[in-house]
Design a protein around this motif. Structure first.
Motif, PDB file in Angstrom:
ATOM      1  N   GLU A   4      -1.665   7.591   7.043  1.00 55.63           N
ATOM      2  CA  GLU A   4      -2.944   7.381   6.371  1.00 55.63           C
ATOM      3  C   GLU A   4      -3.237   5.892   6.190  1.00 55.63           C
ATOM      4  N   ILE A   5      -2.222   5.139   5.786  1.00 55.72           N
ATOM      5  CA  ILE A   5      -2.399   3.699   5.556  1.00 55.72           C
ATOM      6  C   ILE A   5      -2.734   2.980   6.852  1.00 55.72           C
ATOM      7  N   ASP A  32       2.027   1.851  -3.563  1.00 52.95           N
ATOM      8  CA  ASP A  32       0.880   2.281  -4.365  1.00 52.95           C
ATOM      9  C   ASP A  32       0.554   3.753  -4.100  1.00 52.95           C
ATOM     10  N   ARG A  33       0.541   4.118  -2.821  1.00 53.01           N
ATOM     11  CA  ARG A  33       0.127   5.479  -2.471  1.00 53.01           C
ATOM     12  C   ARG A  33       1.154   6.517  -2.931  1.00 53.01           C
ATOM     13  N   ALA A  63       2.188   9.239   4.453  1.00 51.91           N
ATOM     14  CA  ALA A  63       1.518   8.125   3.779  1.00 51.91           C
ATOM     15  C   ALA A  63       1.309   6.956   4.726  1.00 51.91           C
ATOM     16  N   PRO A 121       0.814  -1.228   0.000  1.00 54.86           N
ATOM     17  CA  PRO A 121       0.000   0.000   0.000  1.00 54.86           C
ATOM     18  C   PRO A 121       0.842   1.271   0.000  1.00 54.86           C
TER      19      PRO A 121
END
Length: 287
Positions: A277-278, A185-186, A274, A182
């Motif tokens: 957030e993940i 990806d982010r 990031a 993730p």
């Protein structure tokens, strides 16, 4: 400590690590047995013999300082706490990447780090197969350099890459955390390089061969990160846990419970934001 004393200190630690490097390489080049200390926790005579050598040399040259080493740390938690809270503590990983060593993969290293009042201050990481050492010292005059097998030294510096999508990310070869996919990806990271040894991976960031490394698990100990952190910070990078907090080497807990983030500094805020957030989207058991 004076600048001259700091310079002598890093030379002494590098010489000790070089002696251990020769021992480890000699064992690597001959048949050896692999034992298991626990699940997924291999050990060889290279770990034990290099550990003994390094600890003996540190005791000779720095008799007033504490030493916490992977193969000989006290079992008593109170004793560990007392040692960790000393003003100066050496953290020793005689073979960082024993799994790679056992598999005859060259991605392993001899590591000696020094924490002063709980902060990583000096580090030496040597890859025995290539003979390349990366070293760093934070102090009156901060230095970071690479020394090849012939003793030739060159300064090292992290990259100035600020765009996560253009960054190269180091990841564990055998213990890739759930957060990595993730995160890539982010941040739109496409260049991901698997590698063994925490020290080797952080070393790639320190020398500018990569831009960041993230480990989200709990398998990392203080002796895995003290030397790499000192080198990275000396080379202009940043090192923290997953929340952006600095590592406290005087806390007395040898295990990192909240992962690590090692970057060129310019990318650190992007990575921490990031990850925040993940992790907010994951159930607590997966954070």
């Amino acid at each position: 400590m004076s600048e001259a004393s700091e310079e002598r200190e890093i030379e002494i630690v590098l010489a000790i690590a070089r002696e251990a490097e020769a021992l480890v390489r000699a064992i690597y080049d001959t048949p050896f047995e692999v034992e298991m200390k626990g699940p997924n926790d291999p050990v060889t005579r290279a770990d034990r013999e290099a550990n003994t050598l390094i600890c003996a040399r540190l005791a000779e040259r720095f008799p007033d300082d504490a030493v916490l080493a992977e193969e000989s740390f006290p079992e008593d938690e109170a004793e560990v706490m007392a040692l960790a809270r000393r003003e100066r503590v050496f953290f020793v990983d005689p073979v960082d990447g024993t799994r790679e060593f056992a598999d005859h993969n060259p991605e392993f290293a001899v590591m000696i780090g020094l924490a002063v009042r709980g902060r990583a201050t000096l580090g030496v990481v040597i890859e025995p197969v290539t003979g390349v050492a990366v070293c760093g010292r934070i102090g009156a005059q901060t230095v970071a350099f690479r020394e090849d097998s012939k003793g030739v030294r060159t300064p090292i510096r992290v990259t100035d890459e600020r765009d996560p999508a253009a960054a190269t990310m180091m990841v564990s070869r055998s213990h890739r955390p759930r957060l990595i996919e993730p995160l890539t990806d982010r941040l739109r990271i496409t260049r991901v390089v698997p590698c063994g040894s925490v020290g080797v991976k952080v070393g790639r960031v320190s020398t500018g061969a990569a831009d960041l490394y993230v480990h989200g698990g709990r398998g990392v100990k203080l002796w895995d990160v003290c030397a790499p952190e000192a080198i990275l910070v000396a080379a202009g990078g940043r090192f923290s846990d997953l929340d952006g907090r600095r590592i406290d080497y005087a806390a007395g807990d040898l295990a990192l419970k909240n992962g690590l983030v090692a970057t060129n500094g310019a990318l650190h805020g992007h990575v921490i934001d990031a990850l925040r957030e993940i992790r907010a989207e994951l159930p607590p058991s997966q954070r």
